[in-house]
Motif scaffolding. Structure first.
Motif, short mmCIF file in Angstrom:
data_model
loop_
_atom_site.label_atom_id
_atom_site.label_comp_id
_atom_site.label_asym_id
_atom_site.label_seq_id
_atom_site.Cartn_x
_atom_site.Cartn_y
_atom_site.Cartn_z
N TYR A 162 -38.97 -5.19 -49.62
CA TYR A 162 -40.43 -5.23 -49.73
C TYR A 162 -41.08 -4.29 -48.72
O TYR A 162 -41.97 -3.50 -49.07
CB TYR A 162 -40.93 -6.65 -49.52
N ALA A 163 -40.65 -4.38 -47.47
CA ALA A 163 -41.25 -3.55 -46.43
C ALA A 163 -40.98 -2.07 -46.68
O ALA A 163 -41.86 -1.22 -46.49
CB ALA A 163 -40.71 -3.97 -45.06
N TYR A 206 -45.03 -3.79 -41.91
CA TYR A 206 -45.10 -4.74 -43.03
C TYR A 206 -44.27 -5.99 -42.76
O TYR A 206 -44.61 -7.09 -43.23
CB TYR A 206 -44.67 -4.06 -44.32
N LYS A 207 -43.21 -5.87 -41.98
CA LYS A 207 -42.45 -7.05 -41.61
C LYS A 207 -43.24 -7.93 -40.64
O LYS A 207 -43.24 -9.16 -40.76
CB LYS A 207 -41.11 -6.65 -40.99
N VAL A 208 -43.93 -7.31 -39.70
CA VAL A 208 -44.75 -8.06 -38.76
C VAL A 208 -45.86 -8.80 -39.50
O VAL A 208 -46.14 -9.98 -39.21
CB VAL A 208 -45.34 -7.14 -37.68
N LEU A 209 -46.48 -8.15 -40.48
CA LEU A 209 -47.53 -8.82 -41.26
C LEU A 209 -46.99 -10.06 -41.94
O LEU A 209 -47.65 -11.12 -41.94
CB LEU A 209 -48.11 -7.87 -42.31
N GLN A 210 -45.82 -9.97 -42.53
CA GLN A 210 -45.27 -11.13 -43.22
C GLN A 210 -44.91 -12.24 -42.24
O GLN A 210 -45.04 -13.42 -42.57
CB GLN A 210 -44.05 -10.71 -44.06
N TYR A 211 -44.48 -11.87 -41.06
CA TYR A 211 -44.19 -12.87 -40.05
C TYR A 211 -45.46 -13.58 -39.60
O TYR A 211 -45.50 -14.81 -39.50
CB TYR A 211 -43.51 -12.22 -38.85
N LEU A 212 -46.52 -12.81 -39.36
CA LEU A 212 -47.79 -13.41 -38.94
C LEU A 212 -48.36 -14.30 -40.05
O LEU A 212 -48.89 -15.38 -39.77
CB LEU A 212 -48.79 -12.31 -38.57
N PHE A 213 -48.25 -13.84 -41.29
CA PHE A 213 -48.68 -14.65 -42.43
C PHE A 213 -47.93 -15.98 -42.44
O PHE A 213 -48.52 -17.05 -42.55
CB PHE A 213 -48.44 -13.89 -43.73
N SER A 214 -46.61 -15.90 -42.34
CA SER A 214 -45.77 -17.10 -42.40
C SER A 214 -46.10 -18.07 -41.27
O SER A 214 -46.19 -19.28 -41.48
CB SER A 214 -44.30 -16.70 -42.35
N ARG A 215 -46.29 -17.53 -40.07
CA ARG A 215 -46.57 -18.39 -38.92
C ARG A 215 -47.89 -19.14 -39.08
O ARG A 215 -47.96 -20.35 -38.83
CB ARG A 215 -46.57 -17.55 -37.64
#
Length: 231
Positions: A162-163, A206-215
């Motif tokens: 995805y990223a 894009y990986k950081v965004l998904q991590y922040l979203f998940s958190r």
């Protein structure tokens, strides 16, 4: 078979006790995250989401049903998304990022987020939100947050591709993948390895965004559970 009268009474008492403990009927409200109030263009996982949970709990509701949270695609529809697994970065709350030390007020508070607070201006969000999120991602220190590495490893089955896909889409000006160079279209190993090297910073973004979203999404779920509410 014929049931003895005392057995029938026992069954009725048992059912009555179960119903008292676990009512058969429960109620809730359907509302998308995007519909929450926000001064920043679209609803998010922040204070207004928790306030809505409080509102539901105070009203005796048990469910908050949401619609798809995937990134919007052509026509701003989550039903035409580039991923079945990723979360929409628009729902990452900016105030929570500030509290985490990833943003300053001047990074986002006074930006133009649209003239009509009752409508989501997706074209404006597309240009404004990602520039703000890039500032937050640039301040994010993966070394200081070991959960990030665990998240990336646990979600690697979809997150890595995805990223990479999103980084390549940005590099091609948003063009559909069918218009990319043949080696990328056909996922030739050498071309993908080179893309990972060239666009490493964008892939990380894009990986950081998904991590922040998940958190943030998980934190909202935990808050709801604390109010005996299911999302």
């Amino acid at each position: 078979r014929r049931i003895h009268q005392s057995e029938r009474l026992a069954v009725r008492l048992s059912l009555s006790t179960e119903l008292e403990l676990e009512p058969m009927r429960k109620s809730g409200i359907l509302m998308h995250i995007s519909s929450l109030p926000s001064p920043y263009g679209i609803g998010s996982f922040g204070a207004e989401a928790r306030r809505f949970v409080d509102f539901l709990a105070a009203g005796g509701q048990r469910f908050w049903q949401v619609l798809p949270l995937s990134p919007t695609g052509f026509g701003d529809s989550p039903y035409q998304s580039c991923s079945a697994f990723a979360g929409n970065p628009y729902f990452i709350d900016l105030d929570l990022l500030r509290e985490a030390g990833l943003l300053e007020n001047e990074d986002y508070v006074n930006l133009n987020w649209g003239a009509d607070p009752c409508r989501v201006d997706y074209a404006l969000l597309y240009t404004q939100r990602f520039s703000v999120l890039r500032k937050a991602a640039a301040r994010f220190d993966a070394q200081a947050d070991p959960d990030f590495a665990r998240f990336c490893a646990g979600e690697a089955a979809w997150l890595d591709d995805y990223a990479l896909f999103m980084a390549l889409k940005d590099a091609h000006g948003g063009a559909a993948w069918t218009q990319w160079e043949r080696p990328l279209r056909f996922r030739e190993a050498g071309a993908l390895d080179e893309a990972r090297r060239v666009y490493d910073a964008d892939i990380r973004f894009y990986k950081v965004l998904q991590y922040l979203f998940s958190r943030q999404w998980n934190a909202l779920h935990a808050y709801a559970r604390g109010k005996d509410l299911e999302i």
